[in-house]
Design a protein around this motif. Structure first.
Motif, short mmCIF file in Angstrom:
data_model
loop_
_atom_site.label_atom_id
_atom_site.label_comp_id
_atom_site.label_asym_id
_atom_site.label_seq_id
_atom_site.Cartn_x
_atom_site.Cartn_y
_atom_site.Cartn_z
N LEU A 1 0.86 -1.18 0.00
CA LEU A 1 0.00 0.00 0.00
C LEU A 1 0.89 1.23 0.00
N VAL A 2 0.33 2.39 -0.33
CA VAL A 2 1.10 3.62 -0.44
C VAL A 2 0.43 4.69 0.41
N GLN A 3 1.26 5.39 1.21
CA GLN A 3 0.72 6.50 1.99
C GLN A 3 0.30 7.60 1.03
N GLY A 4 -0.90 8.14 1.25
CA GLY A 4 -1.41 9.18 0.35
C GLY A 4 -2.08 10.31 1.11
N LEU B 1 -7.92 16.16 10.13
CA LEU B 1 -9.08 15.64 10.85
C LEU B 1 -9.00 15.93 12.35
N GLY B 2 -8.01 16.70 12.76
CA GLY B 2 -7.89 17.05 14.17
C GLY B 2 -7.15 16.02 15.00
N SER B 3 -6.70 14.94 14.38
CA SER B 3 -5.91 13.93 15.10
C SER B 3 -4.85 13.40 14.13
N PHE B 4 -3.86 12.72 14.68
CA PHE B 4 -2.78 12.18 13.86
C PHE B 4 -3.20 10.88 13.21
N GLY B 5 -2.73 10.64 11.99
CA GLY B 5 -3.01 9.38 11.33
C GLY B 5 -2.49 9.35 9.91
N TYR B 6 -2.74 8.24 9.25
CA TYR B 6 -2.34 8.04 7.86
C TYR B 6 -3.50 7.45 7.08
N TRP B 7 -3.54 7.74 5.79
CA TRP B 7 -4.43 7.04 4.87
C TRP B 7 -3.54 6.28 3.90
N LEU B 8 -3.83 4.99 3.73
CA LEU B 8 -3.03 4.14 2.86
C LEU B 8 -3.86 3.71 1.66
N TYR B 9 -3.24 3.74 0.50
CA TYR B 9 -3.93 3.54 -0.77
C TYR B 9 -3.47 2.28 -1.49
N ALA B 10 -4.43 1.66 -2.19
CA ALA B 10 -4.16 0.60 -3.16
C ALA B 10 -4.51 1.22 -4.51
N HIS C 1 -7.36 3.32 6.86
CA HIS C 1 -7.06 4.49 7.68
C HIS C 1 -6.38 4.01 8.95
N LEU C 2 -5.31 4.67 9.33
CA LEU C 2 -4.65 4.43 10.62
C LEU C 2 -4.86 5.68 11.45
N SER C 3 -5.52 5.52 12.61
CA SER C 3 -5.88 6.66 13.45
C SER C 3 -5.31 6.50 14.84
#
Length: 131
Positions: A31-34, A39-48, A55-57
């Motif tokens: 997957l690729v971080q995109g 959103l007011g909090s830390f996290g990542y969205w990962l893409y295929a 979503h990592l929250s």
């Protein structure tokens, strides 16, 4: 109106584990971080490809997680290509997996766990050898 597909799933975790999960899903599964909106909090969205699938929250320090649920999420399945390459990548990273198959659908599967213990199925459309 009815459901027409899966949009994404979200894993909530402390930041230290989140970094391990991001590394696993990107470096091992591909997957690729995109882009992720603020959103007011830390996290990542990962893409295929062009689809955001994970979503990592970050959990709040005082966040309570429910422990009374009657069921659990067994696994999330990803449609994949190039099984030999994926198996080599899993072995290179010392990630244990087991193989399964659904001959009626022509699918070979690899089952494994992410660093948090979540079940993952990697599903490959290919001829399945029948015994």
């Amino acid at each position: 109106m009815s459901v027409i597909g899966l949009n994404h799933y979200n894993l909530r975790t402390p930041r230290q584990l989140m970094e391990k999960l991001k590394e696993f899903y990107c470096s091992v599964l591909g997957l690729v971080q995109g882009p992720r909106p603020s959103l007011g909090s830390f996290g990542y969205w990962l893409y295929a490809g062009s689809e955001c699938v994970l979503h990592l929250s970050e959990t709040a320090p005082d966040e309570l997680r429910p422990t009374h649920t009657a069921t659990t999420l067994d696994h999330v399945a990803f449609t994949c290509t190039d099984r030999p390459e994926m198996e080599a990548r899993l072995k290179l990273n010392d990630i244990e997996f087991r193989t399964g198959a659904v001959p009626a659908l022509g699918i070979t599967q690899l089952f494994l766990q992410d660093p948090a213990g979540n079940g993952i199925e990697l599903s490959f459309k290919e001829p399945v050898n029948k015994p």
